[in-house]
Scaffold this motif. Structure first.
Motif, mmCIF file in Angstrom:
data_model
loop_
_atom_site.group_PDB
_atom_site.id
_atom_site.type_symbol
_atom_site.label_atom_id
_atom_site.label_comp_id
_atom_site.label_asym_id
_atom_site.label_seq_id
_atom_site.Cartn_x
_atom_site.Cartn_y
_atom_site.Cartn_z
ATOM 1 N N ASN A 1 0.897 -1.121 -0.036
ATOM 2 C CA ASN A 1 -0.137 -0.004 0.033
ATOM 3 C C ASN A 1 0.778 1.363 0.012
ATOM 4 O OD1 ASN A 1 -2.286 -1.514 0.090
ATOM 5 N ND2 ASN A 1 -2.476 -1.626 2.192
ATOM 6 N N THR A 2 1.941 1.101 0.647
ATOM 7 C CA THR A 2 2.698 2.568 0.740
ATOM 8 C C THR A 2 3.470 2.469 -0.573
ATOM 9 O OG1 THR A 2 3.300 2.159 2.830
ATOM 10 C CG2 THR A 2 5.014 3.305 2.192
ATOM 11 N N ILE A 3 3.940 1.495 -1.185
ATOM 12 C CA ILE A 3 4.448 1.411 -2.506
ATOM 13 C C ILE A 3 3.442 2.293 -3.431
ATOM 14 C CG2 ILE A 3 5.304 0.162 -4.481
ATOM 15 C CD1 ILE A 3 6.487 -1.787 -2.401
ATOM 16 N N GLN A 4 2.196 1.609 -3.537
ATOM 17 C CA GLN A 4 1.087 2.052 -4.427
ATOM 18 C C GLN A 4 1.071 3.530 -4.439
ATOM 19 O OE1 GLN A 4 -0.532 0.388 -6.787
ATOM 20 N NE2 GLN A 4 -1.396 2.334 -7.246
ATOM 21 N N THR A 5 0.764 4.121 -3.067
ATOM 22 C CA THR A 5 0.680 5.605 -2.635
ATOM 23 C C THR A 5 2.174 6.314 -3.227
ATOM 24 O OG1 THR A 5 -0.587 5.034 -0.707
ATOM 25 C CG2 THR A 5 0.412 7.127 -1.018
ATOM 26 N N THR A 6 3.100 5.808 -3.266
ATOM 27 C CA THR A 6 4.517 6.423 -3.606
ATOM 28 C C THR A 6 4.347 6.326 -5.013
ATOM 29 O OG1 THR A 6 5.539 5.973 -1.646
ATOM 30 C CG2 THR A 6 6.794 6.350 -3.489
ATOM 31 N N VAL A 7 3.990 5.322 -5.893
ATOM 32 C CA VAL A 7 3.942 5.547 -7.165
ATOM 33 C C VAL A 7 2.890 6.499 -7.778
ATOM 34 C CG1 VAL A 7 3.090 3.906 -9.348
ATOM 35 C CG2 VAL A 7 4.757 2.997 -7.438
ATOM 36 N N LYS A 8 1.717 6.406 -7.328
ATOM 37 C CA LYS A 8 0.661 7.583 -7.574
ATOM 38 C C LYS A 8 1.348 8.792 -7.393
ATOM 39 C CE LYS A 8 -3.465 4.650 -6.942
ATOM 40 N NZ LYS A 8 -4.650 4.544 -6.296
ATOM 41 N N ARG A 9 1.971 9.239 -6.234
ATOM 42 C CA ARG A 9 2.478 10.496 -5.990
ATOM 43 C C ARG A 9 3.551 10.972 -6.873
ATOM 44 N NH1 ARG A 9 6.699 11.550 -3.065
ATOM 45 N NH2 ARG A 9 6.501 9.689 -2.060
ATOM 46 N N ILE A 10 4.436 10.225 -7.282
ATOM 47 C CA ILE A 10 5.497 10.160 -8.177
ATOM 48 C C ILE A 10 5.075 10.498 -9.650
ATOM 49 C CG2 ILE A 10 7.816 9.340 -9.083
ATOM 50 C CD1 ILE A 10 8.119 7.918 -6.507
ATOM 51 N N CYS A 11 4.088 9.377 -10.034
ATOM 52 C CA CYS A 11 3.644 9.815 -11.333
ATOM 53 C C CYS A 11 2.797 10.919 -11.588
ATOM 54 C CB CYS A 11 2.354 8.628 -11.597
ATOM 55 S SG CYS A 11 3.581 6.985 -11.942
ATOM 56 N N THR A 12 2.084 11.625 -10.331
ATOM 57 C CA THR A 12 1.336 12.826 -10.653
ATOM 58 C C THR A 12 2.612 13.981 -10.650
ATOM 59 O OG1 THR A 12 -0.445 12.057 -9.512
ATOM 60 C CG2 THR A 12 -0.275 14.358 -9.339
ATOM 61 N N MET A 13 3.490 13.970 -9.962
ATOM 62 C CA MET A 13 4.562 15.021 -9.913
ATOM 63 C C MET A 13 5.173 14.911 -11.173
ATOM 64 S SD MET A 13 6.272 14.352 -6.087
ATOM 65 C CE MET A 13 7.650 15.516 -6.317
ATOM 66 N N ALA A 14 5.506 13.870 -11.933
ATOM 67 C CA ALA A 14 5.933 13.632 -13.194
ATOM 68 C C ALA A 14 5.200 13.895 -14.183
ATOM 69 C CB ALA A 14 6.589 12.130 -13.383
ATOM 70 N N GLY A 15 3.939 14.266 -14.050
ATOM 71 C CA GLY A 15 2.909 14.475 -15.128
ATOM 72 C C GLY A 15 2.546 13.233 -15.895
ATOM 73 N N ILE A 16 2.428 12.228 -15.374
ATOM 74 C CA ILE A 16 2.118 10.896 -15.957
ATOM 75 C C ILE A 16 0.565 10.722 -16.013
ATOM 76 C CG2 ILE A 16 2.249 8.431 -16.163
ATOM 77 C CD1 ILE A 16 5.224 8.882 -15.246
ATOM 78 N N THR A 17 -0.132 10.763 -16.774
ATOM 79 C CA THR A 17 -1.641 10.495 -16.483
ATOM 80 C C THR A 17 -2.232 9.043 -16.709
ATOM 81 O OG1 THR A 17 -2.058 11.220 -18.867
ATOM 82 C CG2 THR A 17 -2.026 12.968 -17.439
ATOM 83 N N GLY A 18 -3.234 9.004 -16.517
ATOM 84 C CA GLY A 18 -3.781 7.401 -16.624
ATOM 85 C C GLY A 18 -3.589 6.914 -15.565
ATOM 86 N N LYS A 19 -3.737 5.448 -15.696
ATOM 87 C CA LYS A 19 -3.569 4.529 -14.819
ATOM 88 C C LYS A 19 -2.245 4.471 -13.943
ATOM 89 C CE LYS A 19 -4.379 -0.502 -13.895
ATOM 90 N NZ LYS A 19 -4.633 -1.832 -14.801
ATOM 91 N N LYS A 20 -2.025 4.578 -12.680
ATOM 92 C CA LYS A 20 -0.928 4.573 -11.905
ATOM 93 C C LYS A 20 -0.860 3.697 -10.776
ATOM 94 C CE LYS A 20 -1.713 9.605 -12.349
ATOM 95 N NZ LYS A 20 -1.998 10.861 -11.681
ATOM 96 N N THR A 21 -0.332 2.307 -11.274
ATOM 97 C CA THR A 21 -0.246 1.427 -10.145
ATOM 98 C C THR A 21 1.262 0.831 -10.273
ATOM 99 O OG1 THR A 21 -0.779 -0.303 -11.898
ATOM 100 C CG2 THR A 21 -2.460 0.513 -10.740
ATOM 101 N N ASN A 22 1.599 0.051 -9.281
ATOM 102 C CA ASN A 22 2.881 -0.340 -9.306
ATOM 103 C C ASN A 22 3.332 -1.081 -10.667
ATOM 104 O OD1 ASN A 22 2.498 0.314 -6.735
ATOM 105 N ND2 ASN A 22 2.682 -1.769 -6.098
ATOM 106 N N HIS A 23 2.217 -1.949 -11.142
ATOM 107 C CA HIS A 23 2.384 -2.737 -12.419
ATOM 108 C C HIS A 23 2.223 -2.199 -13.873
ATOM 109 C CE1 HIS A 23 2.686 -6.204 -9.819
ATOM 110 N NE2 HIS A 23 1.570 -5.830 -9.061
ATOM 111 N N SER A 24 1.785 -0.808 -13.570
ATOM 112 C CA SER A 24 1.550 -0.072 -14.891
ATOM 113 C C SER A 24 2.902 0.992 -15.129
ATOM 114 C CB SER A 24 0.455 0.785 -14.850
ATOM 115 O OG SER A 24 0.568 1.699 -13.750
ATOM 116 N N LEU A 25 3.843 0.850 -14.297
ATOM 117 C CA LEU A 25 4.830 1.637 -14.624
ATOM 118 C C LEU A 25 5.823 1.087 -15.883
ATOM 119 C CD1 LEU A 25 6.359 2.488 -11.129
ATOM 120 C CD2 LEU A 25 5.179 3.783 -12.706
ATOM 121 N N ARG A 26 5.874 -0.279 -15.885
ATOM 122 C CA ARG A 26 6.587 -0.694 -17.046
ATOM 123 C C ARG A 26 5.886 -0.544 -18.377
ATOM 124 N NH1 ARG A 26 8.167 -7.143 -16.800
ATOM 125 N NH2 ARG A 26 5.871 -7.176 -17.328
ATOM 126 N N SER A 27 4.735 -0.686 -18.429
ATOM 127 C CA SER A 27 3.706 -0.337 -19.574
ATOM 128 C C SER A 27 4.040 1.138 -19.895
ATOM 129 C CB SER A 27 2.518 -0.521 -19.428
ATOM 130 O OG SER A 27 1.487 -0.349 -20.558
#
Length: 112
Positions: free
Chosen positions: A62-88
């Motif tokens: 859960n902490t990793i998931q929250t961190t991924v979402k926060r980092i993606c938002t800060m980086a301007g990545i839109t759409g699905k933001k999950t641990n497993h979607s980063l590679r995609s």
């Protein structure tokens, strides 16, 4: 099943952004290898010490998931933001930047 061989190359043009150097730095700040077992993500200390930034306990998903979402938002990545979607997302961005499919496969660990 054949074992996958993934290659990573040193970024000599931008060493501060080199994946290999960042992994080595991260590993040097983690608990000693004898206490790591199969853990890769460790819980960060609230206050870092000289050469120790992480607790010996693994970071929860859960902490990793929250961190991924926060980092993606800060980086301007839109759409699905999950641990497993980063590679995609990384593969999509590399493809859009005209990186060869072979190199994308090597970087993301996906076989063609």
């Amino acid at each position: 099943m054949q074992k996958k061989n993934v290659r990573a190359y040193e970024n000599v043009e931008h060493p501060e952004r080199c994946y290999l150097r960042l992994i080595e730095k991260y590993k040097s700040l983690c608990p000693p290898s004898s206490t790591r077992a199969n853990t890769f993500y460790f819980t960060p200390l609230k206050k870092t010490k000289d050469r120790k930034w992480y607790l010996e306990s693994p970071m929860g998903h859960n902490t990793i998931q929250t961190t991924v979402k926060r980092i993606c938002t800060m980086a301007g990545i839109t759409g699905k933001k999950t641990n497993h979607s980063l590679r995609s997302t990384a593969a999509d961005r590399l493809y859009e930047a005209n990186i060869s499919e072979q190199q994308i496969c090597e970087q993301t660990g996906v076989m063609q």
